[in-house]
Write an enzyme that holds these catalytic residues in place. Structure first.
Site, mmCIF file in Angstrom:
data_model
loop_
_atom_site.group_PDB
_atom_site.id
_atom_site.type_symbol
_atom_site.label_atom_id
_atom_site.label_comp_id
_atom_site.label_asym_id
_atom_site.label_seq_id
_atom_site.Cartn_x
_atom_site.Cartn_y
_atom_site.Cartn_z
ATOM 1 N N LEU A 160 -1.636 7.220 2.178
ATOM 2 C CA LEU A 160 -0.937 8.022 3.178
ATOM 3 C C LEU A 160 -0.208 7.143 4.171
ATOM 4 O O LEU A 160 0.922 7.424 4.560
ATOM 5 C CB LEU A 160 -1.938 8.924 3.898
ATOM 6 C CG LEU A 160 -2.457 10.060 3.031
ATOM 7 C CD1 LEU A 160 -3.500 10.853 3.780
ATOM 8 C CD2 LEU A 160 -1.312 10.968 2.610
ATOM 9 N N SER A 201 -18.791 17.641 -0.360
ATOM 10 C CA SER A 201 -18.312 18.042 0.964
ATOM 11 C C SER A 201 -19.465 18.337 1.916
ATOM 12 O O SER A 201 -20.467 18.941 1.562
ATOM 13 C CB SER A 201 -17.425 19.268 0.851
ATOM 14 O OG SER A 201 -17.119 19.711 2.146
ATOM 15 N N ARG A 222 -23.100 12.789 11.066
ATOM 16 C CA ARG A 222 -23.259 12.002 9.838
ATOM 17 C C ARG A 222 -24.222 10.828 9.981
ATOM 18 O O ARG A 222 -25.040 10.595 9.094
ATOM 19 C CB ARG A 222 -21.899 11.438 9.413
ATOM 20 C CG ARG A 222 -20.967 12.481 8.876
ATOM 21 C CD ARG A 222 -19.652 11.870 8.458
ATOM 22 N NE ARG A 222 -18.740 12.939 8.053
ATOM 23 C CZ ARG A 222 -17.488 12.747 7.661
ATOM 24 N NH1 ARG A 222 -16.987 11.537 7.615
ATOM 25 N NH2 ARG A 222 -16.734 13.759 7.302
ATOM 26 N N HIS A 239 -18.764 5.092 3.014
ATOM 27 C CA HIS A 239 -17.655 6.013 2.862
ATOM 28 C C HIS A 239 -16.343 5.498 3.448
ATOM 29 O O HIS A 239 -15.280 5.656 2.874
ATOM 30 C CB HIS A 239 -18.049 7.323 3.539
ATOM 31 C CG HIS A 239 -17.024 8.385 3.442
ATOM 32 N ND1 HIS A 239 -16.533 8.808 2.232
ATOM 33 C CD2 HIS A 239 -16.403 9.126 4.380
ATOM 34 C CE1 HIS A 239 -15.644 9.760 2.446
ATOM 35 N NE2 HIS A 239 -15.520 9.969 3.738
ATOM 36 N N LEU A 243 -7.055 10.947 7.615
ATOM 37 C CA LEU A 243 -5.787 11.401 7.034
ATOM 38 C C LEU A 243 -4.755 11.528 8.147
ATOM 39 O O LEU A 243 -3.589 11.150 7.996
ATOM 40 C CB LEU A 243 -5.975 12.749 6.344
ATOM 41 C CG LEU A 243 -6.997 12.778 5.200
ATOM 42 C CD1 LEU A 243 -7.069 14.169 4.589
ATOM 43 C CD2 LEU A 243 -6.627 11.764 4.123
ATOM 44 N N GLY A 260 0.886 3.948 3.847
ATOM 45 C CA GLY A 260 1.978 3.147 3.299
ATOM 46 C C GLY A 260 3.124 3.981 2.741
ATOM 47 O O GLY A 260 4.298 3.661 2.953
ATOM 48 N N GLY A 275 0.821 -1.206 0.000
ATOM 49 C CA GLY A 275 0.000 0.000 0.000
ATOM 50 C C GLY A 275 0.850 1.249 0.000
ATOM 51 O O GLY A 275 1.853 1.342 0.715
HETATM 52 C C1 FAD Z 1 -14.133 10.743 -1.153
HETATM 53 C C2 FAD Z 1 -13.408 10.634 0.159
HETATM 54 C C3 FAD Z 1 -13.135 11.765 0.915
HETATM 55 C C4 FAD Z 1 -12.452 11.671 2.119
HETATM 56 N N1 FAD Z 1 -12.197 12.807 2.811
HETATM 57 C C5 FAD Z 1 -11.483 12.737 3.954
HETATM 58 C C6 FAD Z 1 -11.122 13.919 4.662
HETATM 59 O O1 FAD Z 1 -11.452 15.034 4.266
HETATM 60 N N2 FAD Z 1 -10.391 13.802 5.787
HETATM 61 C C7 FAD Z 1 -9.993 12.585 6.253
HETATM 62 O O2 FAD Z 1 -9.320 12.546 7.261
HETATM 63 N N3 FAD Z 1 -10.306 11.451 5.602
HETATM 64 C C8 FAD Z 1 -11.041 11.493 4.467
HETATM 65 N N4 FAD Z 1 -11.357 10.336 3.801
HETATM 66 C C9 FAD Z 1 -10.849 9.048 4.288
HETATM 67 C C10 FAD Z 1 -9.379 8.848 3.924
HETATM 68 O O3 FAD Z 1 -9.143 9.358 2.643
HETATM 69 C C11 FAD Z 1 -8.931 7.396 3.917
HETATM 70 O O4 FAD Z 1 -9.418 6.744 5.001
HETATM 71 C C12 FAD Z 1 -7.413 7.288 3.962
HETATM 72 O O5 FAD Z 1 -6.858 8.068 2.946
HETATM 73 C C13 FAD Z 1 -6.934 5.863 3.861
HETATM 74 O O6 FAD Z 1 -5.524 5.837 3.700
HETATM 75 P P1 FAD Z 1 -4.696 4.491 3.676
HETATM 76 O O7 FAD Z 1 -3.300 4.885 3.421
HETATM 77 O O8 FAD Z 1 -4.986 3.713 4.876
HETATM 78 O O9 FAD Z 1 -5.268 3.655 2.459
HETATM 79 P P2 FAD Z 1 -5.411 3.969 0.902
HETATM 80 O O10 FAD Z 1 -5.101 5.368 0.557
HETATM 81 O O11 FAD Z 1 -6.734 3.418 0.496
HETATM 82 O O12 FAD Z 1 -4.276 3.123 0.238
HETATM 83 C C14 FAD Z 1 -4.360 1.740 0.043
HETATM 84 C C15 FAD Z 1 -3.140 1.287 -0.687
HETATM 85 O O13 FAD Z 1 -3.077 -0.123 -0.652
HETATM 86 C C16 FAD Z 1 -2.833 -0.631 -1.931
HETATM 87 N N5 FAD Z 1 -3.424 -1.964 -1.971
HETATM 88 C C17 FAD Z 1 -4.637 -2.355 -1.528
HETATM 89 N N6 FAD Z 1 -4.770 -3.678 -1.669
HETATM 90 C C18 FAD Z 1 -3.632 -4.127 -2.210
HETATM 91 C C19 FAD Z 1 -3.161 -5.415 -2.594
HETATM 92 N N7 FAD Z 1 -3.890 -6.511 -2.409
HETATM 93 N N8 FAD Z 1 -1.929 -5.504 -3.139
HETATM 94 C C20 FAD Z 1 -1.167 -4.401 -3.320
HETATM 95 N N9 FAD Z 1 -1.551 -3.185 -2.960
HETATM 96 C C21 FAD Z 1 -2.774 -3.054 -2.421
HETATM 97 C C22 FAD Z 1 -3.395 0.364 -2.887
HETATM 98 O O14 FAD Z 1 -2.741 0.240 -4.119
HETATM 99 C C23 FAD Z 1 -3.079 1.663 -2.159
HETATM 100 O O15 FAD Z 1 -1.757 2.029 -2.470
HETATM 101 C C24 FAD Z 1 -12.054 10.410 2.595
HETATM 102 C C25 FAD Z 1 -12.338 9.279 1.853
HETATM 103 C C26 FAD Z 1 -13.024 9.379 0.663
HETATM 104 C C27 FAD Z 1 -13.373 8.127 -0.078
#
Ligand code: FAD
Ligand code: SF4
Ligand code: FES
Lengths: 247, 660
Positions: free
Chosen positions: B57, B302, B349, B424, B464, B59, B54
């Site tokens: 943010l 938003s 929400r 979401h 985030l 990873g 991953g």
């Molecule tokens: C539209 C939207 C708006 C949002 N707005 C906000 C906000 O304003 N403020 C806030 O705090 N949060 C917000 N969130 C939530 C937040 O964006 C996410 O919860 C957060 O970014 C998740 O980050 P992460 O690094 O955990 O995962 P992700 O960013 O989902 O990254 C997952 C990673 O894992 C990889 N991956 C997954 N499965 C595999 C696999 N089997 N093999 C290889 N790679 C894999 C993907 O390629 C990716 O690189 C929002 C979410 C959405 C959908």
């Protein structure tokens, strides 16, 4: 509406590829362009034909994953990403030609999917600020004037989709690169590496096989984020400056 | 396992405890833990291999930081570039207790708001640490050149977000996620250039390798598929980090990116990692409604729109098809203002979402019929435009209005917007201790993929924060304690456990390609999503959940008999990729329903119809359910095993939430 799609099919990087024609019926105005392709693919699967491969992920116009040439235009007739283009931009009976991004530096992987790894390698060569983790000063230690911050933001909006390259007759990545150089160059934090950055990124750009910029402006017309042409002037200015500094 | 079967569905195992948190007052815990964690000599770091799955943010920040520290990092993502991870889509902002506004913010207050917002189902120690490191995140990002919004004086601007009373949210217009991710991505690319991180994009992790070298089972690697060539690759390491995001796509329609999946977590779960609180799903109230059967995903609008927009539906069912502009004010039901006069359109929400559903279920929804129902309510700016003028509204919300128009073809300056709730975020995920280590030693889990920080509900701008806190600051400090005992015994690539993992991946792929049934992968995914939304969505009942479990089981059975995956294994094959993911969703969906069924209380994103107050509000049951539900895979065809981690609140008083 009913449409005729002419789609580039290429089974793999070494296949020659060619256009295939698919009629499609019952397309609604509300569908995004990619949802229309989803519907086509469901139909193909039902007939036992391999679905058309295309890239997408967010489908919100922000990740930069999607992108195809539609009737010869990058992302199609509107200034937006392919996932945000909707079928109401087309008319019943239209013929739509769909091809992958065309550029030497973006080889085709399959059908409409291309390899844009060259963009990452350009960033690797210097598109960052060397800030180690855990040692940063307080964020308020260095104020940034609002106009500079706004200009940095405008440039930072580039989503790395590659439309600028696909639209450019020279296959240049100057808009993409200029956007990054402008983004980092507007910040005080970006100054120490400014000369080195523009030089190494430019060298990598050429090594990847992107063409030179001849100021045609097709890139900025195709850019879904409205990155202006003047980021290229800023990049060129930085390059000259770095040469004057004798690096 | 011979514990009795409970409700015919699951067994109960030994309780679990977070054993990594030091037993000191909460404000000293993190300092203490960093001090206690063993150090790794810089010269030894090169010899230690870490796999990170991953590049969101969580990873990318971990990869950049561990690479910079000198470890040998291998980083994986399924997109063509690490910069495209789903984190990029986050709009609103990121919280940090900087107290730049001098409005009384503090680490304790951020900790308090986050814990209360999670309806007291998160772990105090983790939440406190999150608040504690939040301020460093902003410093780090600014140093990297993240273009946060600034004021004229050049200092950073803040706004308040998600019903919080202080201004602690840092933002970059409506693209905070994009800008933060680019910062982390650039830091990662810098390490890739420097050779400390090796990037495997367009690679999908399909199996976890767990090996017992005499000292008990440990995570020692992964099997990944090169999505371009189809090659099945084995990658071995001293530790594995999953930063693979959330599983909201089990619902098919959600605000998540198309590729979001549970495969990495699910495969680890099947190898022994506990899955905690799977039923906690955040539903966001302001999304653009479904317009038809072809819909592939939903777009978030938003939440800030609720500050000026008024939400209503027609009072009479007959009016639902009318042009909303022709429905006079007295025939409109401003239901949130009616039911919650104190908070009105600004209720949290979960409440706003549930009431929108209630209106549509009564038949008073608006917009096109999808199935038998109209699923939409009006978000109307008529009064705001009258009061403030169109220009002022344009200044505040112009980009959102444009986005709405682009998607729906309707002009929100003329006709009210239509909104509907959508899935979401998922608060559940793999169970981790304070060190972010799962129940499999050597397997660490960060970001949305773990369960620990948000409880039953997640406040805006906190995901985030968690992703970056985990990756830049927490994991690099905790994983070193584990790595200090390494390098571990090298694994022979012909080790039976490695071969077993390779074989299982290959045979699954061959099986999927060999079924040649009648139905496309998407048709199964849509049907699963429909079941999940109907019975394990905004409101859950005993009866509905039991029905869902049966439906999912038979759908899964049909999938393995009747799915049609064309093409071959040795090229890019998007149907094959989807099929593998949907297969895992079909197992996860059942566990989500079992978890939702066993938790006979309402909290945050989990609303059990049987547990509500007289006036229809969520009723928590702290006496019976003040615990994390950590599920252990029971084996193929066997029931899962529930391990409870008791939550104790020592620094915050438990209270019932009320918004009346
Ligand atoms: C539209 C939207 C708006 C949002 N707005 C906000 C906000 O304003 N403020 C806030 O705090 N949060 C917000 N969130 C939530 C937040 O964006 C996410 O919860 C957060 O970014 C998740 O980050 P992460 O690094 O955990 O995962 P992700 O960013 O989902 O990254 C997952 C990673 O894992 C990889 N991956 C997954 N499965 C595999 C696999 N089997 N093999 C290889 N790679 C894999 C993907 O390629 C990716 O690189 C929002 C979410 C959405 C959908
Ligand atoms: S400059 Fe514009 S067209 Fe080029 S990659 Fe960036 S967003 Fe796409
Ligand atoms: S799919 Fe993300 S920009 Fe189009």
């Amino acid at each position: 509406m009913n449409l005729t799609l002419k789609i580039w099919r290429q089974s793999g990087p070494s296949d020659k590829g060619g256009m295939a024609t698919y009629p499609i019926e019952g397309v609604s105005d509300d569908m995004s362009f990619l949802e229309m392709l989803d519907v086509l693919n469901e139909g193909l699967i039902a007939e036992g034909e391999e679905p058309v491969a295309f890239d997408s992920d967010c489908r919100e116009g922000i990740c930069g994953t999607c992108g195809v040439m539609i009737n010869g235009e990058a992302h199609g007739p509107e200034r937006t990403t392919t996932c945000q283009l909707h079928m109401r931009s087309f008319r019943d009976g239209d013929e739509i030609v769909i091809e992958p991004w065309r550029a030497d530096a973006f080889p085709v992987i399959k059908d409409l999917v291309v390899d844009r790894g060259a963009f990452d390698r350009i960033i690797q060569s210097g598109g960052y600020i060397s800030a180690n983790t855990g040692s940063a000063p307080d964020a308020h230690a260095t104020p940034v004037p609002k106009d500079q911050a706004d200009r940095a933001f405008m440039a930072a909006e580039c989503i790395s989709c590659g439309a600028c390259v696909a639209a450019c007759p020279n296959g240049s990545a100057s808009l993409f690169m200029g956007a990054k150089i402008t983004h980092l160059g507007e910040f005080p934090q970006g100054q120490p590496e400014r000369d080195a950055r523009v030089q190494s990124m430019s060298a990598q750009h050429d090594a990847e096989g992107f063409g030179g910029c001849t100021n045609l402006g097709e890139c900025t017309r195709a850019c879904p984020k409205g990155i202006p042409l003047n980021v290229i002037s800023q990049m060129n200015g930085d390059l000259l400056r770095s040469l004057r500094h004798g690096r | 396992m011979n514990a009795p079967l409970i409700e015919g569905l699951y067994r109960e195992g030994e309780p679990i405890a977070d054993s990594a948190a030091p037993d000191v007052p909460i404000d000293r815990m993190w300092t203490q833990r960093q001090f206690d964690a063993k150090l790794v000599n810089p010269a030894n770091r090169r010899k230690l291999d870490v796999i990170i799955v991953g590049t969101g943010l969580a990873g990318a920040s971990a990869g950049a930081t561990l690479g910079e520290a000198g470890y040998n990092v291998k980083s994986f993502c399924y997109q063509d570039s690490p910069r495209r991870a789903h984190s990029i889509a986050a709009q609103g902002g990121i919280n940090a207790a900087k107290n730049y506004k001098g409005d009384g913010d503090s680490i304790y207050r951020l900790f308090y708001d986050t814990t209360k917002g999670g309806d007291y189902r998160s772990r105090e120690s983790n939440t406190y640490r999150l608040a504690e490191v939040s301020a460093d995140i902003i410093d780090q990002c600014v140093a990297q050149g993240v273009p946060f919004a600034r004021e004229y004086g050049g200092l950073l601007d803040n706004r308040s977000f998600g019903g919080v009373q202080v201004s602690r949210t840092f933002y970059a217009r409506g693209q905070t996620g994009q800008q933060l991710l680019i910062g982390a991505y650039q830091a990662l690319e810098r390490q890739i250039g420097a050779g400390t991180v090796k990037m495997y994009s367009r690679h999908e992790m399909l199996e976890l390798i767990v090996i017992d070298d005499g000292a008990g089972p440990r995570a020692r690697g992964i099997i990944a598929r090169d999505m371009v060539t189809g090659e099945i690759e084995t990658h071995l390491a001293d530790a594995v980090v999953l930063a693979s995001g959330g599983y909201g796509n089990v619902y098919f329609l959600s605000t998540n990116a198309m590729g979001c999946n549970v495969t990495a977590s699910w495969r680890a779960h099947r190898k022994g990692a506990y899955f905690a609180n799977p039923c906690y799903t955040q539903i966001h109230p302001t999304c653009i409604p479904v317009s038809g059967d072809h819909q592939s995903k939903l777009t978030l609008m938003s939440e800030s729109l609720r500050n000026d927009g008024r939400i209503w539906v027609p009072k009479r069912i007959e009016d639902c098809e009318k042009d909303p502009r022709e429905i006079p004010t007295e025939d409109r039901d401003y239901y949130l203002e009616r039911l919650y006069p104190a908070f009105g359109n600004l209720v949290p929400r979960d409440i706003a979402s549930r009431q929108a559903k209630n209106m549509c279920d009564e038949g008073r929804g608006v917009g096109p019929k999808v199935g038998d129902f109209r699923r939409g309510v009006y978000l109307d700016f008529r009064d705001a435009i009258e009061r403030l003028g169109e220009d002022a509204v344009r200044n505040k919300y112009g980009n959102l209005f444009d986005m709405y128009k682009q998607i729906t073809g309707e002009d929100p300056y003329q006709v009210p917007m239509r909104i509907y709730p959508a899935v979401h975020y998922t608060m559940g995920g793999l169970w981790v201790d304070y060190d972010l280590q799962s129940s499999i030693p050597g397997l660490f889990v960060t970001g949305e993929a773990n369960f620990s920080d948000h409880g039953a509900n997640r406040l805006g701008a906190s995901a985030l924060m968690q992703g970056l806190a985990d990756g830049y600051f927490v994991l690099p400090n905790t994983i070193r304690n584990y790595l200090a005992d390494g390098p571990y015994e090298p694994i022979d690539p012909t080790h039976p456990a490695v071969i077993e993992a390779q074989d299982s991946v290959e045979s699954r792929i061959q099986m999927l390609l060999g079924i040649s049934g009648e139905r496309s992968v998407d048709s199964f995914h849509k049907e699963l999503g429909h079941i999940m939304w109907e019975y394990c969505g905004m409101e859950r009942t005993e009866e509905g959940l039991r029905k869902a479990i049966d439906l999912i089981r038979s759908l899964r059975e049909e999938f393995w008999r009747n799915v049609r995956v064309l093409g071959s294994a040795d090229t890019l094959n998007q149907s094959l990729e989807k099929a593998g993911r949907v297969a895992d969703f079909l197992e996860l969906g059942e566990l989500m329903c079992i978890d939702a069924l066993h938790r006979r209380e309402s909290c945050g994103g989990h609303f059990r119809a049987e547990s509500q107050t007289e006036d229809g509000e969520a009723l928590r049951n702290d006496d019976e359910f003040l615990y994390v539900g950590g599920w252990e895979w029971g084996g193929e065809g066997e029931s899962p095993v529930l391990h409870k981690e008791t939550l104790s609140y020592k620094f915050i008083e438990l209270k019932q939430r009320s918004y009346k």
